[in-house]
Scaffold this motif. Structure first.
Motif, PDB file in Angstrom:
ATOM      1  N   TYR A 254       0.813  -1.214   0.000  1.00 16.17           N
ATOM      2  CA  TYR A 254       0.000   0.000   0.000  1.00 16.17           C
ATOM      3  C   TYR A 254       0.848   1.267   0.000  1.00 16.17           C
ATOM      4  O   TYR A 254       0.321   2.371   0.176  1.00 16.17           O
ATOM      5  N   ASP A 255       2.137   1.119  -0.213  1.00 13.89           N
ATOM      6  CA  ASP A 255       3.033   2.280  -0.248  1.00 13.89           C
ATOM      7  C   ASP A 255       2.610   3.228  -1.368  1.00 13.89           C
ATOM      8  O   ASP A 255       2.512   2.831  -2.536  1.00 13.89           O
ATOM      9  N   GLY A 256       2.321   4.465  -1.011  1.00 14.25           N
ATOM     10  CA  GLY A 256       1.934   5.469  -2.002  1.00 14.25           C
ATOM     11  C   GLY A 256       0.475   5.425  -2.406  1.00 14.25           C
ATOM     12  O   GLY A 256       0.018   6.278  -3.181  1.00 14.25           O
ATOM     13  N   ARG A 257      -0.267   4.471  -1.896  1.00 15.03           N
ATOM     14  CA  ARG A 257      -1.682   4.351  -2.239  1.00 15.03           C
ATOM     15  C   ARG A 257      -2.546   5.046  -1.188  1.00 15.03           C
ATOM     16  O   ARG A 257      -2.196   5.103  -0.014  1.00 15.03           O
ATOM     17  N   LEU A 258      -3.666   5.562  -1.614  1.00 15.70           N
ATOM     18  CA  LEU A 258      -4.598   6.246  -0.710  1.00 15.70           C
ATOM     19  C   LEU A 258      -5.885   5.438  -0.569  1.00 15.70           C
ATOM     20  O   LEU A 258      -6.294   4.733  -1.491  1.00 15.70           O
ATOM     21  N   ALA A 263     -19.037   6.376   2.062  1.00 11.73           N
ATOM     22  CA  ALA A 263     -20.147   6.658   2.968  1.00 11.73           C
ATOM     23  C   ALA A 263     -20.234   5.566   4.038  1.00 11.73           C
ATOM     24  O   ALA A 263     -20.122   4.374   3.731  1.00 11.73           O
ATOM     25  N   GLY A 264     -20.426   5.980   5.292  1.00 10.12           N
ATOM     26  CA  GLY A 264     -20.576   5.042   6.387  1.00 10.12           C
ATOM     27  C   GLY A 264     -19.278   4.652   7.063  1.00 10.12           C
ATOM     28  O   GLY A 264     -19.295   3.975   8.097  1.00 10.12           O
ATOM     29  N   GLU A 265     -18.143   5.037   6.491  1.00  5.48           N
ATOM     30  CA  GLU A 265     -16.849   4.677   7.082  1.00  5.48           C
ATOM     31  C   GLU A 265     -16.437   5.696   8.139  1.00  5.48           C
ATOM     32  O   GLU A 265     -16.851   6.857   8.111  1.00  5.48           O
ATOM     33  N   SER A 266     -15.630   5.231   9.051  1.00  3.33           N
ATOM     34  CA  SER A 266     -15.050   6.086  10.087  1.00  3.33           C
ATOM     35  C   SER A 266     -13.553   5.817  10.132  1.00  3.33           C
ATOM     36  O   SER A 266     -13.071   4.843   9.542  1.00  3.33           O
ATOM     37  N   MET A 267     -12.838   6.655  10.846  1.00  2.00           N
ATOM     38  CA  MET A 267     -11.402   6.413  10.993  1.00  2.00           C
ATOM     39  C   MET A 267     -11.178   5.050  11.652  1.00  2.00           C
ATOM     40  O   MET A 267     -10.245   4.326  11.304  1.00  2.00           O
ATOM     41  N   SER A 280      -2.177   5.679  15.000  1.00  2.00           N
ATOM     42  CA  SER A 280      -1.185   5.730  13.914  1.00  2.00           C
ATOM     43  C   SER A 280      -1.803   6.249  12.630  1.00  2.00           C
ATOM     44  O   SER A 280      -1.154   6.963  11.859  1.00  2.00           O
ATOM     45  N   LEU A 281      -3.071   5.881  12.371  1.00  2.00           N
ATOM     46  CA  LEU A 281      -3.737   6.349  11.160  1.00  2.00           C
ATOM     47  C   LEU A 281      -3.897   7.863  11.185  1.00  2.00           C
ATOM     48  O   LEU A 281      -3.686   8.542  10.166  1.00  2.00           O
ATOM     49  N   TYR A 282      -4.253   8.414  12.344  1.00  2.00           N
ATOM     50  CA  TYR A 282      -4.325   9.878  12.475  1.00  2.00           C
ATOM     51  C   TYR A 282      -2.944  10.498  12.265  1.00  2.00           C
ATOM     52  O   TYR A 282      -2.801  11.515  11.562  1.00  2.00           O
ATOM     53  N   LYS A 283      -1.929   9.898  12.858  1.00  2.00           N
ATOM     54  CA  LYS A 283      -0.570  10.435  12.778  1.00  2.00           C
ATOM     55  C   LYS A 283      -0.036  10.399  11.348  1.00  2.00           C
ATOM     56  O   LYS A 283       0.587  11.363  10.882  1.00  2.00           O
ATOM     57  N   LEU A 284      -0.284   9.305  10.625  1.00  2.00           N
ATOM     58  CA  LEU A 284       0.170   9.176   9.244  1.00  2.00           C
ATOM     59  C   LEU A 284      -0.384  10.299   8.372  1.00  2.00           C
ATOM     60  O   LEU A 284       0.270  10.765   7.431  1.00  2.00           O
ATOM     61  N   VAL A 295     -16.612  12.044   3.130  1.00  3.68           N
ATOM     62  CA  VAL A 295     -16.604  11.145   1.975  1.00  3.68           C
ATOM     63  C   VAL A 295     -15.717  11.731   0.888  1.00  3.68           C
ATOM     64  O   VAL A 295     -15.811  12.921   0.553  1.00  3.68           O
ATOM     65  N   GLY A 296     -14.818  10.910   0.375  1.00  2.00           N
ATOM     66  CA  GLY A 296     -13.894  11.379  -0.673  1.00  2.00           C
ATOM     67  C   GLY A 296     -12.541  11.745  -0.161  1.00  2.00           C
ATOM     68  O   GLY A 296     -11.598  11.902  -0.968  1.00  2.00           O
ATOM     69  N   ASP A 297     -12.375  11.915   1.152  1.00  2.00           N
ATOM     70  CA  ASP A 297     -11.045  12.192   1.704  1.00  2.00           C
ATOM     71  C   ASP A 297     -10.088  11.057   1.335  1.00  2.00           C
ATOM     72  O   ASP A 297     -10.461   9.887   1.371  1.00  2.00           O
ATOM     73  N   GLY A 298      -8.851  11.424   0.983  1.00  2.00           N
ATOM     74  CA  GLY A 298      -7.845  10.432   0.690  1.00  2.00           C
ATOM     75  C   GLY A 298      -6.907  10.248   1.871  1.00  2.00           C
ATOM     76  O   GLY A 298      -6.326  11.227   2.347  1.00  2.00           O
ATOM     77  N   LEU A 299      -6.787   9.040   2.364  1.00  5.61           N
ATOM     78  CA  LEU A 299      -5.967   8.776   3.544  1.00  5.61           C
ATOM     79  C   LEU A 299      -4.748   7.931   3.196  1.00  5.61           C
ATOM     80  O   LEU A 299      -4.857   6.895   2.529  1.00  5.61           O
ATOM     81  N   LEU A 300      -3.582   8.383   3.669  1.00  6.41           N
ATOM     82  CA  LEU A 300      -2.367   7.591   3.542  1.00  6.41           C
ATOM     83  C   LEU A 300      -2.458   6.392   4.486  1.00  6.41           C
ATOM     84  O   LEU A 300      -2.993   6.497   5.603  1.00  6.41           O
ATOM     85  N   LEU A 301      -1.913   5.276   4.061  1.00  9.36           N
ATOM     86  CA  LEU A 301      -1.978   4.043   4.858  1.00  9.36           C
ATOM     87  C   LEU A 301      -0.626   3.605   5.392  1.00  9.36           C
ATOM     88  O   LEU A 301      -0.547   2.734   6.237  1.00  9.36           O
ATOM     89  N   ARG A 302       0.456   4.212   4.897  1.00  2.41           N
ATOM     90  CA  ARG A 302       1.801   3.924   5.407  1.00  2.41           C
ATOM     91  C   ARG A 302       2.734   5.070   5.054  1.00  2.41           C
ATOM     92  O   ARG A 302       2.407   5.904   4.247  1.00  2.41           O
TER      93      ARG A 302
END
Length: 302
Positions: A254-258, A263-267, A280-284, A295-302
């Motif tokens: 998942y390096d470099g992937r967002l 809808a319906g998801e949470s952190m 860690s997800l907040y920190k990343l 909805v639509g926010d892109g989150l880094l995973l690593r």
């Protein structure tokens, strides 16, 4: 028929049949659940883990065959010389006698002893532990199965799922190898999956941390802590419950992937999906703990 032509036809047929084998989710789940047990058996008895897993998944239909469900028999071993529990099943002949076991662990253990103590399998133990092709062909030649393509089937499974990587393992997770000894009141263990250097199960209706604790042998307090929940939290069917502390980031794939928020998801639900600690997800993503994702926010995973 010309011998060279016949050889070519057989080769083409072999390649064609092999090419038809497709990745199967139930097979992968079987390997995730029993790979530690197969490695344990390899270290104890010097039988390639890849061979044990391939035989187990093929003989038991990924643990779903009638023989596996009724007698925990994952290797199709019949009653010859057996003094334990038995079950009857129509195979090569009607109503044949098969060995039955208390749990899957005992089936794997008996399979290992069956090969180690069987005279006709003696030459297999002269092969290198990484020679899964030699083992597959040797098992067929020794008469383990009547299927004329038995060796090819095992080799195809090992190569498609890369089971050969377990043949060089020097260690295994002892807890999950022994997990197959446990049998809850309803006789059905939760399937154990593997992702992001962790194991997890999926919640069934009526599950609680307390009930899962009894099956898994992990305290309710620890299960709740690993999943960043209160031990009295209400669980919903389909929830992911990790059995060890989660990682600080997603796997390298998942390096470099967002991850784009749906809808319906949470952190929290996203952290569970990828096996990442919530903090860690907040920190990343350099987000404040009170940030409300959209909805639509892109989150880094690593």
């Amino acid at each position: 028929m010309n011998r060279a032509f016949l050889t070519l036809v057989l080769l083409i047929l072999s390649v064609s049949v092999s090419a038809q084998m497709k990745w199967n989710r139930s097979y992968q789940q079987y390997f995730d659940q029993y790979k530690d047990l197969a490695i344990e058996q390899m270290i104890k008895y010097r039988i390639p883990a890849s061979i044990t897993l391939a035989q187990g998944v093929f003989e038991s239909g990924a643990g779903r065959s009638e023989l596996a469900r009724r007698g925990n028999n994952h290797f199709g071993i019949k009653c010859h010389g057996w003094r334990g529990a038995t079950t009857y099943f129509t195979d090569d002949a009607p109503n044949e006698c098969f060995r039955a076991y208390k749990n899957v662990y005992d089936s794997y253990e008996d399979h290992s002893k069956f090969l180690v103590n069987g005279r006709r399998y003696r030459n297999l133990f002269k092969l290198k532990i990484t020679d899964y092709k030699g083992w597959a062909r040797g098992l067929k030649a020794a008469g383990y199965a009547t299927n004329p393509r038995y060796a090819d089937k095992l080799i195809d499974i090992i190569q498609l799922y890369k089971l050969y990587r377990y043949d060089t393992a020097k260690s295994y997770d002892k807890f999950f190898a022994r997990h197959t000894k446990d049998t809850p009141a309803n006789g059905l263990l939760h399937p154990v999956y593997f992702f992001n250097k962790n194991y997890y199960i999926k919640v069934r209706r009526g599950d609680t941390f307390q009930s899962l604790s009894k099956e898994l042998g992990i305290s309710a307090r620890k299960l709740a802590k690993y999943n960043e929940l209160d031990r009295d939290a209400q669980l919903s069917e389909g929830d992911i419950i990790y059995l060890k502390k989660k990682q600080s980031k997603a796997p390298k794939d998942y390096d470099g992937r967002l991850h784009y928020v749906r809808a319906g998801e949470s952190m929290y639900s996203i952290s569970q999906l990828y096996g990442i600690r919530l903090k860690s997800l907040y920190k990343l993503n350099r987000l404040a703990p009170d940030y409300q994702i959209q909805v639509g926010d892109g989150l880094l995973l690593r």
